[in-house]
Motif scaffolding. Structure first.
Motif, PDB file in Angstrom:
ATOM      1  N   UNK C 198      27.390 -79.687 -42.951  1.00  0.00           N
ATOM      2  CA  UNK C 198      28.210 -78.492 -42.760  1.00  0.00           C
ATOM      3  C   UNK C 198      28.425 -77.840 -44.114  1.00  0.00           C
ATOM      4  N   UNK C 199      28.437 -76.520 -44.110  1.00  0.00           N
ATOM      5  CA  UNK C 199      28.795 -75.865 -45.372  1.00  0.00           C
ATOM      6  C   UNK C 199      30.282 -75.499 -45.337  1.00  0.00           C
ATOM      7  N   UNK C 200      30.734 -74.887 -46.433  1.00  0.00           N
ATOM      8  CA  UNK C 200      32.168 -74.609 -46.542  1.00  0.00           C
ATOM      9  C   UNK C 200      32.672 -73.639 -45.488  1.00  0.00           C
ATOM     10  N   UNK C 201      31.748 -72.857 -44.933  1.00  0.00           N
ATOM     11  CA  UNK C 201      32.183 -71.916 -43.903  1.00  0.00           C
ATOM     12  C   UNK C 201      32.057 -72.468 -42.503  1.00  0.00           C
ATOM     13  N   UNK C 254      26.320 -87.046 -32.900  1.00  0.00           N
ATOM     14  CA  UNK C 254      27.057 -88.000 -33.723  1.00  0.00           C
ATOM     15  C   UNK C 254      26.868 -87.686 -35.200  1.00  0.00           C
ATOM     16  N   UNK C 255      25.655 -87.377 -35.587  1.00  0.00           N
ATOM     17  CA  UNK C 255      25.393 -87.058 -36.988  1.00  0.00           C
ATOM     18  C   UNK C 255      26.203 -85.829 -37.393  1.00  0.00           C
ATOM     19  N   UNK C 256      26.278 -84.857 -36.504  1.00  0.00           N
ATOM     20  CA  UNK C 256      27.027 -83.645 -36.822  1.00  0.00           C
ATOM     21  C   UNK C 256      28.510 -83.941 -36.997  1.00  0.00           C
ATOM     22  N   UNK C 260      30.845 -83.530 -40.253  1.00  0.00           N
ATOM     23  CA  UNK C 260      32.052 -82.687 -40.256  1.00  0.00           C
ATOM     24  C   UNK C 260      33.260 -83.486 -40.713  1.00  0.00           C
ATOM     25  N   UNK C 261      33.353 -84.694 -40.221  1.00  0.00           N
ATOM     26  CA  UNK C 261      34.532 -85.509 -40.535  1.00  0.00           C
ATOM     27  C   UNK C 261      34.542 -85.967 -41.990  1.00  0.00           C
ATOM     28  N   UNK C 263      32.814 -84.513 -44.469  1.00  0.00           N
ATOM     29  CA  UNK C 263      32.650 -83.410 -45.411  1.00  0.00           C
ATOM     30  C   UNK C 263      31.396 -83.547 -46.263  1.00  0.00           C
ATOM     31  N   UNK C 264      30.462 -84.406 -45.827  1.00  0.00           N
ATOM     32  CA  UNK C 264      29.243 -84.619 -46.610  1.00  0.00           C
ATOM     33  C   UNK C 264      28.050 -84.628 -45.673  1.00  0.00           C
ATOM     34  N   UNK C 265      26.852 -84.385 -46.232  1.00  0.00           N
ATOM     35  CA  UNK C 265      25.665 -84.515 -45.373  1.00  0.00           C
ATOM     36  C   UNK C 265      25.509 -85.958 -44.901  1.00  0.00           C
ATOM     37  N   UNK C 266      24.982 -86.139 -43.713  1.00  0.00           N
ATOM     38  CA  UNK C 266      24.769 -87.479 -43.163  1.00  0.00           C
ATOM     39  C   UNK C 266      23.354 -87.560 -42.624  1.00  0.00           C
TER      40      UNK C 266
END
Lengths: 186, 336, 761
Positions: C198-201, C254-256, C260-261, C263-266
């Motif tokens: 997720x990006x900051x937006x 789940x990856x998404x 999101x939770x 705050x980092x790429x997974x």
């Protein structure tokens, strides 16, 4: 050479990106050459060669397709012979020479075997292709002019789900019977 | 799947290796080629504290013939066994067996003959990932008390699927074990215990260093047969090795072994003996012997590999018969 | 087709092969993003259980763990391919329904921490009775696997055309046989992997293997409760799909949410076992076929009942239950036919669509034809010719078949394989057999059915094509380049692709209904034609000629017949820019299907705009002592409409023979220990190796479909299915017994030989 049991420091380079270490991991030195370049790392001994190639050295051409040595996607050359990098501890290739798919050809210029794969339609999804190329390289080093049966035997440990193998065999045959023969080593 | 952590030790020579194994005992496993060990580590079938690599050891490779014995260093790579003239001439069953191990790009360069002899027994219900085995009680081989291959079995019913071991059982082979206390020699039939829970007579601190196969002598022939679903990669659903001598047109000594059945390749003494003295073209006797081999081997077999029990039992008969015929052909062919 | 092409119809190496032979191309597992975490999934060790409680506190406290998620972290939106099949929470809240189902997930700094964290998640489950077999499931007294599906019946497709009973009464000969097959499976080379960030937006970027990125983005946007434009499914190299990667997967979701939770790429990378058990596999089928024929072997009536083991969730249930029947109703005339297809829930991994659709179904139909023919004294090839679909006909469910080269396929395959010289004349234990089939080129997909393409020009004459088409490895990207380069007089190198990225690329049906060339290729072609027309309008003025008299070749626009009256393509582009009429191209194509047609509620009307047809003939040798089959030669003849690139079409045929025939008929099946799959990896699930494969003769038949681009239709799947049928027929021919349980493993073959010998005594 019994390896020193150190306290295991966190080191610089790719490992430091991890930041947090949960506990003192014992990392030991590993030196080997990859595609002609000397590499020195400190690694945890439970890492496989495949993991080190992909994660430490960021050479992601070699793939994990099954993790148990069956599919052949992880095949690399160790001192010129094909081995399963997913079943080889990285420490086992200390002071050895590893060749991966990235070591074939020159920058942007595929070698005759790679070109033959392209020309004959031997590549579909491409996931098995690096391992397949390395097994063929290993075969051709020992037997520069294999017949069809020998080619199939040589790649019998590489599973391809897309091509049915026909055009792979054609590509290898073309390179060994054509004018490219002298260029197919390493 | 990442391998669980361990301490890695790479002794510089045999003595160091033996010292190391002596001090670590049961907490250590030996790493030769690793093509089987690493799979089991990933599946967490074992979690050794120490992995002792033999990569630096010299002098444990090579094949030579001396005083009527063919000696194979335990760390001889499989490809060397395949290319050895000595093996090809005197021990064709071993060459055939090694040829059929897996695939060239998996085991032939990294795998060793000692490693193949020490291939752990296998079972569909055991050789699975840690997750697969979770959620129910472990089996006998997994340090538990049940068997999923055969209901109510009070012991492990895993099978030995090593092609090399099957051939060596028929050829007759002594296994040399070294430790800090010296060396001991075991016939292969004793080295392979036949117990799935602990298939090898190796004490903690011991290392297999050499295999000694007696030179077969005049009129000898041997053959290895294997049934698989594909032409490479696969372990044997069932295998058979026959080593025999032909004297005056009749069977001399005969040794039949069957793999993929019990927890060690089965040396079928009784079936083997039924052929002795019979003419080599007595197909009825060959068939009867093969049938007896099937009967005896079947007693050890359960449905633990990827094919029906009935089929594997039938194949014992077919493979033994083919093995006998091929061994005879080799024996009479090379006698000239 | 009289036109001379420079690229279309030629054997051209693929433009994307170079990056694959160098190992450069990136698959989902190869991606590395800054601060990326390792994701791992905790799975149910029980096949059917109520979730009482999940305690993640210990896992959350572990150093290095950045996020832990369970069903409580979801919005509770259930997924289903159809509105009426929405039965899947990506992380269940109420109960688990198969061994291995997702329960929780973690994202941590490294794999060891992630695995340790999984062990620290405490799950309390209350075991429920599980059913593993469809008949057992139907007879079960509950609790049902899904509420609202009594007796665990998931889908019932009922199709009835004509008068069955009358047909049987008028038949000269009637047979009823039951055929069974265990699950087959994709075993694509690449294990599933997902990378999400997720990006900051709050925009999500996500990479995963797929058979249509738009089919992934919409369910993600629903489940994440985000607007669609913020869900960006990105282009990534894909290592095969074969029908198993069409749907949104729990791993995607789940990856998404881990990303999101935390705050980092997974990144989540599946093991081979997870790829087998936790994505999709093929259905096991039991098919009972009753067929009545006249004295000439023409089918008068047919009644088919099929029970499919669907596993724990609906997935593409209505489609999967229908397609095996639909393929056969396309391939064969059946004036009076009844079909009842049942998909049954069991507590096993989820089943989806697969390239070899319903092997017991397809092989059953053809083997039965052979048996009927034998009784009538009519040979298998003749039986096929007498019943084969012809162009201009309607299928029983009302699809008009415009182009059909099936008869040509059968005749050519028979000739090439030496059928006449061989059938009935082979030495003992050798056999030859034929199979025929037909596959849809697209089917009703609602708003997803059409493809749109956009072309933009660079001022040096190079072109970028923007298309939603996805490439799973079969060469779809190359197809687009070939088409656009042809129409715009360019070389393959002049065309850049932006494909399969939901942020940028327009709607496209994806590859799982075999419609990419037909819809996507047509859209690209039309976009190129649109661009070309605009270029011609500009050039015509400059050359003082009529636009109709212009031609585009070798990057030049010239007047037909006067090659020295030309302007370079790039000049026309620049002129467009200067004149304020910049050149771009837009094209769209939606196959003309009946949108009112629905798999279950209304299985009538135009299913696809075009159908492919294939005939395969296989010759085998059986070892009567071991039952082991050696395939000697396969002749694969398919009507693919037109081969845009014969080398690539052949590659599809050869791969299809391997998967459908060699593997599908001889060695591929799953076997079970209750709900545990005993062979989840390639060690025990035997896909063919190089030294197993026979010689393959490829015959491309071109019926030139009126709607397909250059006449092209689906290429390859008709071979996957007919090859399986041909292998089945050849083996049955070799041993003199028709086997009815597939695959035809050595033990079954041996048993059949022995039983036959017993009867003969």
């Amino acid at each position: 050479m019994i390896v020193k049991e150190g306290a295991g420091e966190s080191v610089t380079g790719p490992m430091a990106k991890r930041g947090i270490k949960r506990f003192m991991k014992k990392k030991i030195p590993l030196s080997f050459t990859v595609n002609g370049e000397e590499v020195e790392l400190y690694i945890s001994p439970n890492r496989t060669l495949l993991e080190v190639l992909r994660e430490e050295l960021e050479l992601t051409g070699t793939k994990e397709g099954c993790g148990e040595g069956v599919c052949g996607s992880c095949t690399v050359l160790c001192d010129g012979v094909p081995v399963r990098s997913c079943l080889t501890l990285a420490m086992e290739v200390d002071r050895h020479d590893i060749t991966t798919v990235e070591g074939l050809g020159e920058q942007g210029e595929p070698d005759p075997l790679q070109q033959s794969f392209i020309d004959h339609g031997a590549v579909q999804c491409g996931f098995c292709t690096p391992g397949m190329l390395m097994s063929v390289k290993g075969l051709l080093k020992r037997n520069p002019a294999p017949g069809e049966e020998e080619i199939r035997r040589g790649i019998s440990g590489n599973i391809c789900r897309c091509t049915g193998y026909t055009k792979i065999v054609e590509a290898v045959t073309a390179v060994t019977t054509g004018s490219n023969r002298k260029n197919h080593e390493g | 799947m990442i391998i669980p952590e361990f301490e890695y030790v790479a002794p510089g020579d045999l003595q160091e290796a033996l010292d190391c194994l002596a001090s670590h005992g049961e907490e250590a496993v030996v790493l030769a080629g690793g093509t089987d060990l690493l799979v089991r580590l990933k599946q967490r079938l074992l979690k050794p504290r120490f992995v002792v690599s033999l990569k630096n050891l010299r002098g444990l490779e090579g094949i030579h013939k001396k005083d009527g014995v063919i000696v194979l260093g335990a760390m001889t790579p499989l490809v060397e066994v395949l290319e050895s003239e000595t093996v090809g001439k005197y021990l064709p069953a071993l060459k055939q067996a090694v040829e059929k191990i897996g695939a060239p790009s998996i085991q032939h360069f990294r795998g060793t003959i000692g490693g193949n002899l020490c291939l752990d027994t296998r079972c569909l219900f055991y050789n699975q990932s840690q997750f697969w085995r979770s959620g129910r009680t472990p089996c006998h081989k997994d340090s538990g008390k049940t068997c999923y291959a055969e209901e109510n079995s009070d012991r492990c019913r895993s099978a030995n699927q090593s092609d090399g071991a099957c051939a060596l059982m028929a050829l007759g082979c002594d296994v040399v074990l070294a430790s800090t206390g010296g060396q001991r020699v075991l016939p292969v039939g004793e080295f392979l215990t036949g117990k799935g829970e602990s298939p090898f007579s190796i004490e903690p601190g011991e290392l297999v260093v050499e295999l000694r196969v007696p030179e077969p002598g005049e009129g000898a022939g041997s053959s290895f047969q294997k049934i698989t679903q594909r032409s490479a990669i696969d372990f044997a659903l069932v295998s058979a090795a026959v080593s025999l001598r032909v004297q005056g047109g009749r069977f001399g000594g005969v040794r039949i072994s069957v793999g993929g059945a019990g927890a060690a390749p089965l040396f079928l003494k009784e079936a083997s003996a039924t052929l002795v003295g019979k003419p080599i073209d007595d197909n009825r006797s060959i068939d009867a012997t093969s049938g007896l081999a099937r009967k005896h081997a079947s007693a050890f077999m359960v449905e633990n590999l990827g094919s029906s029990l009935e089929y594997r039992q039938k194949m014992v008969h077919v493979l033994v018969r083919r093995g006998i015929k091929e061994a005879v052909a080799m024996a009479t062919g090379c006698c000239g | 087709m009289e036109k001379e092409f420079s690229l279309i119809g030629k054997r051209i190496p693929r433009v994307d092969s170079l990056s694959r032979v160098t190992g450069d191309v990136q698959f989902a597992a190869d991606l590395k993003l800054p601060r990326m975490l390792v994701g791992k999934i905790k799975r149910s060790p029980l096949a059917h259980a109520k979730i009482l409680h999940i305690d993640t506190s210990r896992a959350e406290r572990l150093k290095g763990v950045k996020a832990v998620v369970t069903g409580q972290d979801t919005a509770g939106v259930k997924w289903g391919v159809f509105r009426y099949t929405q039965d899947m929470d990506f992380l269940p809240r109420d109960k688990v329904r198969y061994f291995g189902e997702e329960i929780a997930a973690v994202a941590a700094v490294d794999e060891e921490s992630a695995l340790e964290a999984l062990d620290l998640i405490d799950v309390d489950l209350e075991e429920l009775p599980a059913v593993y077999d469809p008949f057992e499931a139907m007879a079960s007294e509950g609790p049902w696997i899904h509420d609202g599906y009594p007796n665990n019946v998931n889908v019932h497709v009922n199709i009835e055309v004509g008068d069955i009973e009358k047909g049987f009464s008028e038949s000269y000969l009637v047979r009823e046989d039951t055929f069974t097959a265990a699950e087959d499976d994709y075993f694509m080379s690449e294990p599933y992997a997902v990378t999400a960030r997720f990006d900051d937006e709050g925009n999500l970027e996500i990479w995963m293997p797929n058979a249509g990125p738009h089919m992934k983005s919409k369910p993600l946007s629903n489940a994440l409760q985000m607007p669609l434009h913020k869900v960006k499914v990105r282009k990534i190299a894909i290592g095969g799909a074969f029908g198993g990667r069409s749907e949104i997967s729990p791993a995607d979701y789940i990856c998404a949410i881990l990303s999101r939770k935390s705050g980092r790429p997974v990144k989540i990378i599946y093991t081979r076992e997870e790829n087998t058990v936790n994505v999709r596999m093929g259905h096991a089928l039991t098919t009972t076929i009753k067929t009545g024929v006249d004295r000439e072997g023409k089918v008068i009536a047919r009644d088919i009942t099929c029970y499919m083991d669907g596993g724990a969730y609906s997935s593409t249930g209505p489609i999967a239950t229908s397609v095996p029947f639909l393929c056969m109703e396309q391939a064969y005339r059946m004036d009076n036919v009844r079909y009842n297809g049942y998909r049954i829930f069991t507590n096993k991994p989820i089943r989806g669509m697969i390239r070899m659709h319903g092997r017991s179904f397809a092989c059953g139909i053809d083997l039965q034809l052979d048996m009927l023919g034998e009784e009538l004294g009519i040979d298998p090839v003749t039986m096929r010719l007498r019943n084969a679909r012809q162009p201009g006909e309607y299928t029983p469910t009302g699809s008009y078949v415009s182009s059909c080269g099936l008869t040509e396929c059968i005749e050519k395959a028979a000739l090439k394989s030496g059928w006449k010289e061989k059938y009935g004349k082979l030495p003992p234990w050798r056999g030859i057999g034929i199979g025929i089939n037909s596959v849809q080129t697209g089917f009703p997909l609602g708003i997803r059915g059409g493809s749109q393409a956009i072309i933009k020009f660079n001022e040096d004459g190079g072109v970028t094509l923007i298309s939603g088409v996805v490439d799973n490895g079969q060469g779809n990207d190359n197809m687009l380049v070939q088409v656009v380069a042809e129409e715009l007089g360019l070389t393959m190198d002049d065309v850049t692709l932006i494909t399969a990225d939901t942020e940028v690329t327009p709607n496209d049906p994806g590859s799982y209904s075999m419609v990419t060339t037909f819809a996507g290729g047509n859209a690209a072609r039309l976009a190129a034609v649109d661009a070309r027309n605009k270029l011609f309008a500009i050039a015509a003025k400059a050359l003082e000629a009529n636009p109709e008299d212009l031609m585009l070749r070798d990057k030049k626009i010239f007047v037909v017949g006067s090659p020295d009256r030309f302007i370079p393509l790039k000049k026309a582009v620049r002129m467009g820019l200067i004149q304020g009429t910049p050149v771009s191209g837009e094209g769209h194509y939606a196959p003309k299907v009946d949108h009112a047609r629905e798999w279950v509620k209304n299985p009538e009307g135009q299913l696809s705009e075009a159908f492919s047809f294939g005939a395969s003939i296989t010759e085998v040798e059986v070892d009567p002592e071991t039952g082991i089959v050696k395939a000697l030669e396969v002749t694969a003849a398919q009507d693919c409409g037109f081969a845009l690139n014969p080398m690539l079409v052949e590659g599809q045929f050869e791969g299809s023979v391997a998967m459908g025939g060699q593997g599908g008929m001889l060695t591929e099946h799953h076997f079970w220990d209750g709900g545990r799959c005993l062979n989840p990896t390639q060690l025990e699930y035997k896909v063919p190796l190089a030294c197993d494969m026979p010689r393959i003769n490829n015959i491309i038949v071109e019926s030139l479909d009126p709607a397909g681009p250059y006449g092209a239709k689906e290429a390859g799947m008709s071979i996957a299915m007919s090859a399986a049928q041909a292998y089945a027929a050849a083996i049955s021919n070799a041993i003199g017994v028709t086997l009815t349980d597939f695959p035809m493993t050595p033990e079954k073959i041996l048993k059949a030989i022995e039983d036959k010998n017993q009867q003969g005594k």
